[in-house]
Design a protein around this motif. Structure first.
Motif, PDB file in Angstrom:
ATOM      1  N   LEU A   1      -3.252  42.999  41.862  1.00 28.68           N
ATOM      2  CA  LEU A   1      -2.075  43.420  42.862  1.00 28.68           C
ATOM      3  C   LEU A   1      -0.801  43.010  42.563  1.00 28.68           C
ATOM      4  N   SER A   2       0.064  43.872  43.004  1.00 33.68           N
ATOM      5  CA  SER A   2       1.588  43.405  42.635  1.00 33.68           C
ATOM      6  C   SER A   2       2.137  42.469  43.563  1.00 33.68           C
ATOM      7  N   GLY A   3       3.189  41.881  43.413  1.00 33.00           N
ATOM      8  CA  GLY A   3       3.687  40.617  44.421  1.00 33.00           C
ATOM      9  C   GLY A   3       3.696  41.247  45.663  1.00 33.00           C
ATOM     10  N   GLY A   4       4.224  42.488  45.846  1.00 31.97           N
ATOM     11  CA  GLY A   4       4.513  42.993  47.246  1.00 31.97           C
ATOM     12  C   GLY A   4       3.117  43.478  47.769  1.00 31.97           C
ATOM     13  N   GLN A   5       2.165  43.756  47.200  1.00 34.08           N
ATOM     14  CA  GLN A   5       0.780  44.043  47.666  1.00 34.08           C
ATOM     15  C   GLN A   5       0.086  42.666  48.139  1.00 34.08           C
ATOM     16  N   GLN A   6       0.398  41.710  47.445  1.00 32.36           N
ATOM     17  CA  GLN A   6       0.050  40.319  47.493  1.00 32.36           C
ATOM     18  C   GLN A   6       0.595  39.725  48.877  1.00 32.36           C
ATOM     19  N   GLN A   7       1.809  40.153  49.119  1.00 36.29           N
ATOM     20  CA  GLN A   7       2.378  39.579  50.309  1.00 36.29           C
ATOM     21  C   GLN A   7       1.966  40.507  51.532  1.00 36.29           C
ATOM     22  N   ARG A   8       1.729  41.744  51.404  1.00 36.14           N
ATOM     23  CA  ARG A   8       1.066  42.401  52.387  1.00 36.14           C
ATOM     24  C   ARG A   8      -0.247  42.006  52.712  1.00 36.14           C
ATOM     25  N   VAL A   9      -1.118  41.636  51.950  1.00 34.78           N
ATOM     26  CA  VAL A   9      -2.591  41.161  52.163  1.00 34.78           C
ATOM     27  C   VAL A   9      -2.157  39.801  52.850  1.00 34.78           C
ATOM     28  N   ALA A  10      -1.095  39.091  52.444  1.00 34.27           N
ATOM     29  CA  ALA A  10      -0.799  37.756  53.194  1.00 34.27           C
ATOM     30  C   ALA A  10      -0.658  37.955  54.757  1.00 34.27           C
ATOM     31  N   ILE A  11       0.111  38.945  54.750  1.00 30.43           N
ATOM     32  CA  ILE A  11       0.816  39.410  56.238  1.00 30.43           C
ATOM     33  C   ILE A  11      -0.757  39.954  57.126  1.00 30.43           C
ATOM     34  N   ALA A  12      -1.723  40.527  56.370  1.00 24.36           N
ATOM     35  CA  ALA A  12      -2.520  40.946  57.037  1.00 24.36           C
ATOM     36  C   ALA A  12      -3.725  39.779  57.315  1.00 24.36           C
ATOM     37  N   ARG A  13      -3.642  38.827  56.430  1.00 23.95           N
ATOM     38  CA  ARG A  13      -4.398  37.592  56.684  1.00 23.95           C
ATOM     39  C   ARG A  13      -3.933  36.857  58.199  1.00 23.95           C
ATOM     40  N   ALA A  14      -2.693  36.732  58.036  1.00 19.13           N
ATOM     41  CA  ALA A  14      -2.010  35.985  59.243  1.00 19.13           C
ATOM     42  C   ALA A  14      -2.544  36.908  60.566  1.00 19.13           C
ATOM     43  N   LEU A  15      -2.366  37.983  60.366  1.00 23.43           N
ATOM     44  CA  LEU A  15      -2.694  38.828  61.655  1.00 23.43           C
ATOM     45  C   LEU A  15      -4.176  38.728  62.076  1.00 23.43           C
ATOM     46  N   ALA A  16      -4.952  38.286  60.961  1.00 24.86           N
ATOM     47  CA  ALA A  16      -6.409  38.585  61.408  1.00 24.86           C
ATOM     48  C   ALA A  16      -6.702  37.411  62.389  1.00 24.86           C
ATOM     49  N   MET A  17      -5.951  36.486  62.680  1.00 29.77           N
ATOM     50  CA  MET A  17      -6.221  35.458  63.736  1.00 29.77           C
ATOM     51  C   MET A  17      -5.563  35.763  64.984  1.00 29.77           C
ATOM     52  N   ASP A  18      -5.080  37.118  65.123  1.00 33.31           N
ATOM     53  CA  ASP A  18      -4.526  37.565  66.125  1.00 33.31           C
ATOM     54  C   ASP A  18      -3.367  36.668  67.033  1.00 33.31           C
ATOM     55  N   PRO A  19      -2.528  36.239  66.039  1.00 38.15           N
ATOM     56  CA  PRO A  19      -1.575  35.042  66.608  1.00 38.15           C
ATOM     57  C   PRO A  19      -0.619  35.953  67.766  1.00 38.15           C
ATOM     58  N   LYS A  20       0.055  34.929  68.346  1.00 35.76           N
ATOM     59  CA  LYS A  20       1.030  35.443  69.625  1.00 35.76           C
ATOM     60  C   LYS A  20       2.451  35.444  68.893  1.00 35.76           C
ATOM     61  N   LEU A  21       2.635  34.510  67.682  1.00 41.32           N
ATOM     62  CA  LEU A  21       4.026  34.456  67.161  1.00 41.32           C
ATOM     63  C   LEU A  21       3.531  34.255  65.779  1.00 41.32           C
ATOM     64  N   MET A  22       4.609  35.259  64.943  1.00 39.64           N
ATOM     65  CA  MET A  22       4.583  35.216  63.399  1.00 39.64           C
ATOM     66  C   MET A  22       5.671  34.483  62.927  1.00 39.64           C
ATOM     67  N   LEU A  23       5.695  33.742  61.891  1.00 43.22           N
ATOM     68  CA  LEU A  23       6.707  32.979  61.354  1.00 43.22           C
ATOM     69  C   LEU A  23       6.740  33.648  59.874  1.00 43.22           C
ATOM     70  N   PHE A  24       8.134  33.961  59.228  1.00 43.48           N
ATOM     71  CA  PHE A  24       8.129  34.568  57.923  1.00 43.48           C
ATOM     72  C   PHE A  24       9.228  33.547  57.288  1.00 43.48           C
ATOM     73  N   ASP A  25       8.657  33.067  56.397  1.00 42.80           N
ATOM     74  CA  ASP A  25       9.871  32.337  55.481  1.00 42.80           C
ATOM     75  C   ASP A  25       9.911  32.952  54.028  1.00 42.80           C
ATOM     76  N   GLU A  26      11.325  33.714  54.254  1.00 43.00           N
ATOM     77  CA  GLU A  26      11.837  34.447  53.163  1.00 43.00           C
ATOM     78  C   GLU A  26      10.720  35.250  52.408  1.00 43.00           C
ATOM     79  N   PRO A  27       9.816  36.000  53.156  1.00 40.56           N
ATOM     80  CA  PRO A  27       8.885  36.805  52.548  1.00 40.56           C
ATOM     81  C   PRO A  27       9.090  37.760  51.396  1.00 40.56           C
ATOM     82  N   THR A  28      10.307  38.031  51.337  1.00 41.31           N
ATOM     83  CA  THR A  28      10.626  39.114  50.163  1.00 41.31           C
ATOM     84  C   THR A  28      11.298  38.071  48.973  1.00 41.31           C
TER      85      THR A  28
END
Length: 255
Positions: free
Chosen positions: A152-179
């Motif tokens: 996967l490209s870097g951008g695709q990997q980062q989108r997988v990482a976002i999906a992974r964080a969402l899989a826990m149904d969080p009430k808050l999302m923190l993004f540390d310079e994601p791009t």
């Protein structure tokens, strides 16, 4: 504390040895808000973000997420540190996306997304797999479920990482310079996913250099420098008409 507040920082201090990284941060993030943190490298933005889910311990002050003290419990006027297990339970509700994607290289995209729900929430594999496919579709990667990170490209990997964080149904999302680790042409896809999340009402705290994203999507913006909040307000106001000389000088270099 108002039930409308998701994150509340009161006089938060953090130092590493003799270096004071956070020097009395006071701020509030409301539920459903996209809260952007900007500032030069070393201003304390990422450290503050890591304090919100207790990846870094604060030295003084109080941090609350959804009305709960982070990392500690209070008895009388004393604070007692929570056990690792209790901290882990608090962290479940907070998704975090880092600069580097930190995906497991030996697992497919879908397996990366499934891992935490199966291990932590004891979700059945079939349920977790179905949810992983939904989330990968949501981030535009339905066709990449069986690909490994190296494919996967870097951008695709980062989108997988976002999906992974969402899989826990969080009430808050923190993004540390994601791009910031991505090639310029891959940044847009990741920001689109974050925009979609914002529109769905997710509370987000975003450390970013993407001023266009902050202006369009952000509800509040804080400019930090030297471990303090120098200026805060609506992103459009701060970015187009900064009041503080330090903010003006920073923005003149990045805008």
């Amino acid at each position: 504390m108002s039930e409308q507040v998701m994150v509340k920082a009161e006089n938060v201090h953090k130092s590493f040895g003799h270096v004071q990284v956070l020097q009395g941060i006071d701020l509030e993030v409301r539920k459903g808000e996209v809260f952007c943190l900007i500032g030069p490298s070393g201003s304390g933005k990422s450290t503050f973000l890591r304090c919100i889910n207790h990846l870094e311990k604060i030295n003084a002050g109080r941090l609350y997420v959804d009305g709960q003290l982070v990392g500690y419990r209070q008895q009388g006027d004393k604070l007692y540190e929570l056990r690792d297990r209790e901290v882990a339970a608090q962290r479940r509700d907070i998704g975090m996306v880092f600069q580097r994607f930190n995906l497991f290289p030996h697992m497919t995209a879908a397996e990366n997304v499934m891992e935490a729900p199966v291990q932590v929430k004891k979700t059945s594999k079939s349920q977790a797999r179905e949810r992983a496919r939904e989330l990968l579709e949501r981030v535009g990667l339905a066709d990449k479920a069986d690909n490994y990170p190296s494919q996967l490209s870097g951008g695709q990997q980062q989108r997988v990482a976002i999906a992974r964080a969402l899989a826990m149904d969080p009430k808050l999302m923190l993004f540390d310079e994601p791009t910031s680790a991505l090639d310029p042409e891959l940044v847009g896809d990741v920001l689109d996913v974050m925009r979609d999340l914002a529109e769905s009402g997710m509370t987000m705290v975003v450390v970013t250099h993407e001023m266009g994203f902050a202006r369009e999507v952000g509800d509040s913006l804080v400019f930090m420098d030297g471990g303090v909040v120098v200026e805060s307000g609506h992103p459009r106001d701060v970015l187009t008409d900064p009041q503080h000389e330090r903010t003006q000088s920073f923005l003149s270099k990045v805008l």
